[in-house]
Design an enzyme around this catalytic site. Structure first.
Site, PDB file in Angstrom:
ATOM      1  N   SER A 180      17.110  28.393  61.257  1.00 15.00           N
ATOM      2  CA  SER A 180      17.392  27.634  62.484  1.00 15.00           C
ATOM      3  C   SER A 180      17.641  28.566  63.660  1.00 15.00           C
ATOM      4  O   SER A 180      18.366  29.561  63.535  1.00 15.00           O
ATOM      5  CB  SER A 180      18.637  26.763  62.291  1.00 15.00           C
ATOM      6  OG  SER A 180      18.437  25.808  61.289  1.00 15.00           O
ATOM      7  N   VAL A 186      24.305  13.210  66.319  1.00 20.83           N
ATOM      8  CA  VAL A 186      24.392  12.820  67.736  1.00 20.83           C
ATOM      9  C   VAL A 186      23.955  11.380  68.000  1.00 20.83           C
ATOM     10  O   VAL A 186      24.023  10.925  69.132  1.00 20.83           O
ATOM     11  CB  VAL A 186      23.612  13.797  68.653  1.00 20.83           C
ATOM     12  CG1 VAL A 186      24.203  15.189  68.589  1.00 20.83           C
ATOM     13  CG2 VAL A 186      22.121  13.804  68.320  1.00 20.83           C
ATOM     14  N   LYS A 209      10.901  17.042  75.682  1.00 19.07           N
ATOM     15  CA  LYS A 209      11.273  18.346  76.256  1.00 19.07           C
ATOM     16  C   LYS A 209      11.194  18.301  77.780  1.00 19.07           C
ATOM     17  O   LYS A 209      11.993  18.940  78.467  1.00 19.07           O
ATOM     18  CB  LYS A 209      10.384  19.469  75.703  1.00 19.07           C
ATOM     19  CG  LYS A 209      10.583  19.756  74.217  1.00 19.07           C
ATOM     20  CD  LYS A 209      12.030  20.091  73.870  1.00 19.07           C
ATOM     21  CE  LYS A 209      12.184  20.605  72.453  1.00 19.07           C
ATOM     22  NZ  LYS A 209      13.583  20.636  72.004  1.00 19.07           N
ATOM     23  N   TYR A 269       2.031  17.968  69.546  1.00 19.71           N
ATOM     24  CA  TYR A 269       3.454  18.025  69.901  1.00 19.71           C
ATOM     25  C   TYR A 269       3.905  16.657  70.445  1.00 19.71           C
ATOM     26  O   TYR A 269       5.074  16.298  70.351  1.00 19.71           O
ATOM     27  CB  TYR A 269       3.712  19.151  70.904  1.00 19.71           C
ATOM     28  CG  TYR A 269       5.147  19.620  70.941  1.00 19.71           C
ATOM     29  CD1 TYR A 269       5.780  20.096  69.785  1.00 19.71           C
ATOM     30  CD2 TYR A 269       5.888  19.579  72.122  1.00 19.71           C
ATOM     31  CE1 TYR A 269       7.089  20.523  69.817  1.00 19.71           C
ATOM     32  CE2 TYR A 269       7.206  20.007  72.160  1.00 19.71           C
ATOM     33  CZ  TYR A 269       7.798  20.475  71.013  1.00 19.71           C
ATOM     34  OH  TYR A 269       9.108  20.888  71.045  1.00 19.71           O
ATOM     35  N   ILE A 319       8.501  29.403  66.301  1.00 22.95           N
ATOM     36  CA  ILE A 319       9.179  30.131  65.220  1.00 22.95           C
ATOM     37  C   ILE A 319       9.168  29.204  64.008  1.00 22.95           C
ATOM     38  O   ILE A 319       9.445  28.001  64.153  1.00 22.95           O
ATOM     39  CB  ILE A 319      10.644  30.454  65.605  1.00 22.95           C
ATOM     40  CG1 ILE A 319      10.686  31.351  66.835  1.00 22.95           C
ATOM     41  CG2 ILE A 319      11.383  31.103  64.438  1.00 22.95           C
ATOM     42  CD1 ILE A 319      12.095  31.561  67.385  1.00 22.95           C
TER      43      ILE A 319
HETATM   44  P1  NAD Z   1      15.765  23.326  62.771  1.00 19.03           P
HETATM   45  O1  NAD Z   1      15.089  22.308  61.919  1.00 19.03           O
HETATM   46  O2  NAD Z   1      16.339  24.501  62.102  1.00 19.03           O
HETATM   47  O3  NAD Z   1      16.871  22.671  63.693  1.00 19.03           O
HETATM   48  C1  NAD Z   1      16.798  21.334  64.147  1.00 19.03           C
HETATM   49  C2  NAD Z   1      18.199  20.788  64.053  1.00 19.03           C
HETATM   50  O4  NAD Z   1      18.275  19.483  64.610  1.00 19.03           O
HETATM   51  C3  NAD Z   1      18.682  20.674  62.600  1.00 19.03           C
HETATM   52  O5  NAD Z   1      19.867  21.425  62.454  1.00 19.03           O
HETATM   53  C4  NAD Z   1      18.971  19.198  62.443  1.00 19.03           C
HETATM   54  O6  NAD Z   1      20.062  18.947  61.589  1.00 19.03           O
HETATM   55  C5  NAD Z   1      19.277  18.820  63.884  1.00 19.03           C
HETATM   56  N1  NAD Z   1      19.241  17.382  64.119  1.00 19.03           N
HETATM   57  C6  NAD Z   1      18.188  16.527  64.002  1.00 19.03           C
HETATM   58  N2  NAD Z   1      18.607  15.260  64.215  1.00 19.03           N
HETATM   59  C7  NAD Z   1      19.948  15.326  64.481  1.00 19.03           C
HETATM   60  C8  NAD Z   1      20.947  14.362  64.750  1.00 19.03           C
HETATM   61  N3  NAD Z   1      20.680  13.059  64.782  1.00 19.03           N
HETATM   62  N4  NAD Z   1      22.214  14.800  64.980  1.00 19.03           N
HETATM   63  C9  NAD Z   1      22.528  16.104  64.934  1.00 19.03           C
HETATM   64  N5  NAD Z   1      21.618  17.074  64.667  1.00 19.03           N
HETATM   65  C10 NAD Z   1      20.354  16.667  64.427  1.00 19.03           C
HETATM   66  O7  NAD Z   1      14.635  23.765  63.832  1.00 19.03           O
HETATM   67  P2  NAD Z   1      14.674  24.699  65.139  1.00 19.03           P
HETATM   68  O8  NAD Z   1      13.268  25.092  65.357  1.00 19.03           O
HETATM   69  O9  NAD Z   1      15.723  25.739  65.005  1.00 19.03           O
HETATM   70  O10 NAD Z   1      15.073  23.668  66.281  1.00 19.03           O
HETATM   71  C11 NAD Z   1      16.143  23.877  67.176  1.00 19.03           C
HETATM   72  C12 NAD Z   1      15.706  23.549  68.591  1.00 19.03           C
HETATM   73  O11 NAD Z   1      14.769  24.530  69.034  1.00 19.03           O
HETATM   74  C13 NAD Z   1      15.011  22.203  68.767  1.00 19.03           C
HETATM   75  O12 NAD Z   1      15.417  21.621  69.993  1.00 19.03           O
HETATM   76  C14 NAD Z   1      13.552  22.596  68.830  1.00 19.03           C
HETATM   77  O13 NAD Z   1      12.764  21.641  69.514  1.00 19.03           O
HETATM   78  C15 NAD Z   1      13.692  23.878  69.631  1.00 19.03           C
HETATM   79  N6  NAD Z   1      12.524  24.759  69.615  1.00 19.03           N
HETATM   80  C16 NAD Z   1      11.977  25.174  68.433  1.00 19.03           C
HETATM   81  C17 NAD Z   1      10.866  25.998  68.445  1.00 19.03           C
HETATM   82  C18 NAD Z   1      10.229  26.453  67.151  1.00 19.03           C
HETATM   83  O14 NAD Z   1       9.065  26.831  67.162  1.00 19.03           O
HETATM   84  N7  NAD Z   1      10.960  26.451  66.046  1.00 19.03           N
HETATM   85  C19 NAD Z   1      10.314  26.422  69.655  1.00 19.03           C
HETATM   86  C20 NAD Z   1      10.904  26.006  70.845  1.00 19.03           C
HETATM   87  C21 NAD Z   1      12.004  25.163  70.816  1.00 19.03           C
END
Ligand code: NAD
Length: 255
Positions: free
Chosen positions: A17, A64, A162, A155, A191
Site C-alpha cells: 500500500s 469511511v 480523481k 480507469y 505502482i
Molecule cells: P491499496 O489497495 O493498498 O489501498 C487502497 C486502500 O483503500 C486499502 O487500504 C483499502 O482498505 C482502502 N479502502 C477502500 N475502501 C475503503 C473504505 N470504505 N473505508 C476505508 N478504507 C477503504 O492500493 P493503493 O494503490 O496503495 O491505493 C492508495 C491510493 O493511491 C488510492 O487513492 C489510489 O487511487 C491511489 N493511487 C494508486 C496508484 C497505483 O498505481 N497504485 C497510483 C496513483 C494513485
C-alpha cells in the site's frame, strides 16, 4: 522532520500500500502515528506491519462509508493525543467489474459508492480533522492519479473520482487556508498494489511508463513516501491546493 508531530494515515491494506510507504517514511521522520484499517479482515496484517515501525502506532478501525466510525476515529485521536498535525487520505474504491469495459457502462450504484469512498471521504475526514489541528499548521495529503486529468483505458469512474478529488483538494485548501492548514495531493505513477490490480491492463500501464516516462523507469512506493514527507512537514509550509506529480516525469511527455 516530523518529530513531535502526530498523524493519522488511512489506507494501509498491506506492505504494498502507498499509505504503508508513507507511514514508514513518517515513522522514520519521528512522527507518532494512528493507522486505520478498513475492516477486521485487515487487522492481523496491519498489526504485523505496525510492529516494524520505530514507534508503536495506534490502530483504529475506520470504514469511511460509516459516519460513526469516522467520528470515533477522531474521538480516539483527541483522547490519545489532544491534537493532530497531519492526515493522509490513501484510499479509493470501485467495483472491479466496472474497470474493464467502457466508461458509459458505469452503474449509478458504483458511481455513488466510488465517489463516496474515493472523493467525498476527503471532505468528511477534513471536517473532523481540522478542529484537532487548531493552532498547529496542519497538513492533509491525498493520493491521485493522472487518470483524473486524461483518459487512461479502463480507469473509467475512478478517473472521474480523481478529478473530483483534485478539485476537492483546492476547495478544502481554500477552506482551511485561513486557519493555517494545507491540503495537497500527490498524483503518483502506477505502482503494483491491491487496488491497482483491479484495473484491467495494469501491467501494460507499468510497461508504458517504463518506456515513455522522462526517467525511463517505474516508480517505487518508497519514492512516494519520500515525496509525502515534503507535504507533511514544514518544508511545504507555503504550498497548498497543489497536486504534485510523482511519476518519473511521465506527465511531462507528449509521446
Ligand atoms: P491499496 O489497495 O493498498 O489501498 C487502497 C486502500 O483503500 C486499502 O487500504 C483499502 O482498505 C482502502 N479502502 C477502500 N475502501 C475503503 C473504505 N470504505 N473505508 C476505508 N478504507 C477503504 O492500493 P493503493 O494503490 O496503495 O491505493 C492508495 C491510493 O493511491 C488510492 O487513492 C489510489 O487511487 C491511489 N493511487 C494508486 C496508484 C497505483 O498505481 N497504485 C497510483 C496513483 C494513485
Amino acid at each position: 522532520m516530523l518529530k513531535d508531530k502526530t498523524g493519522v494515515i488511512l489506507g494501509v491494506a498491506n506492505k504494498r500500500s502507498i499509505s504503508w510507504h508513507i507511514a514508514k517514511a513518517a515513522d522514520r521522520a519521528g512522527a507518532r502515528l494512528v493507522l486505520t484499517y478498513q475492516n477486521e479482515r485487515l487487522l492481523r496484517g496491519i498489526t504485523e506491519l505496525a510492529g516494524q515501525l520505530e514507534r508503536e502506532p495506534i490502530l483504529v478501525p475506520c470504514d469511511v462509508t460509516d459516519e460513526g466510525q469516522m467520528d470515533a476515529l477522531f474521538e480516539i485521536v483527541s483522547a490519545e493525543s489532544g491534537h493532530l498535525d497531519f492526515l493522509v487520505h490513501g484510499l479509493a474504491f470501485s467495483k472491479r467489474e466496472e474497470l474493464v469495459g467502457p466508461f458509459y457502462d458505469t452503474t449509478l450504484e458504483n458511481w455513488q459508492i466510488a465517489m463516496q469512498i474515493s472523493s467525498y471521504s476527503l471532505s468528511a475526514l477534513t471536517r473532523r480533522a481540522a478542529p484537532l489541528m487548531e493552532g498547529r499548521s496542519g497538513s492533509i495529503l491525498s493520493l491521485s492519479y493522472i487518470g483524473g486529468e486524461r483518459v487512461i483505458p479502463h480507469y473509467n469512474v475512478m478517473g472521474v473520482c480523481k478529478a473530483a478529488l483534485e478539485s476537492s483538494v483546492r476547495y478544502l485548501a481554500a477552506d482551511l487556508g485561513p486557519h493555517g492548514h494545507r491540503v495537497n495531493a500527490i498524483s503518483a505513477g502506477p505502482i503494483k498494489t491491491l487496488a491497482a490490480a483491479g484495473v484491467k491492463g495494469f501491467s501494460q500501464m507499468l510497461d508504458v511508463v517504463a518506456e515513455r516516462s522522462a526517467l525511463k523507469r517505474n516508480l517505487d512506493g518508497g519514492e512516494v513516501g519520500d515525496a509525502a514527507l515534503f507535504f507533511l512537514s514544514d518544508l511545504s509550509r507555503a504550498v497548498t491546493g497543489e497536486v504534485l506529480f510523482v511519476d518519473c516525469g511521465y506527465h511531462a511527455m507528449g509521446l
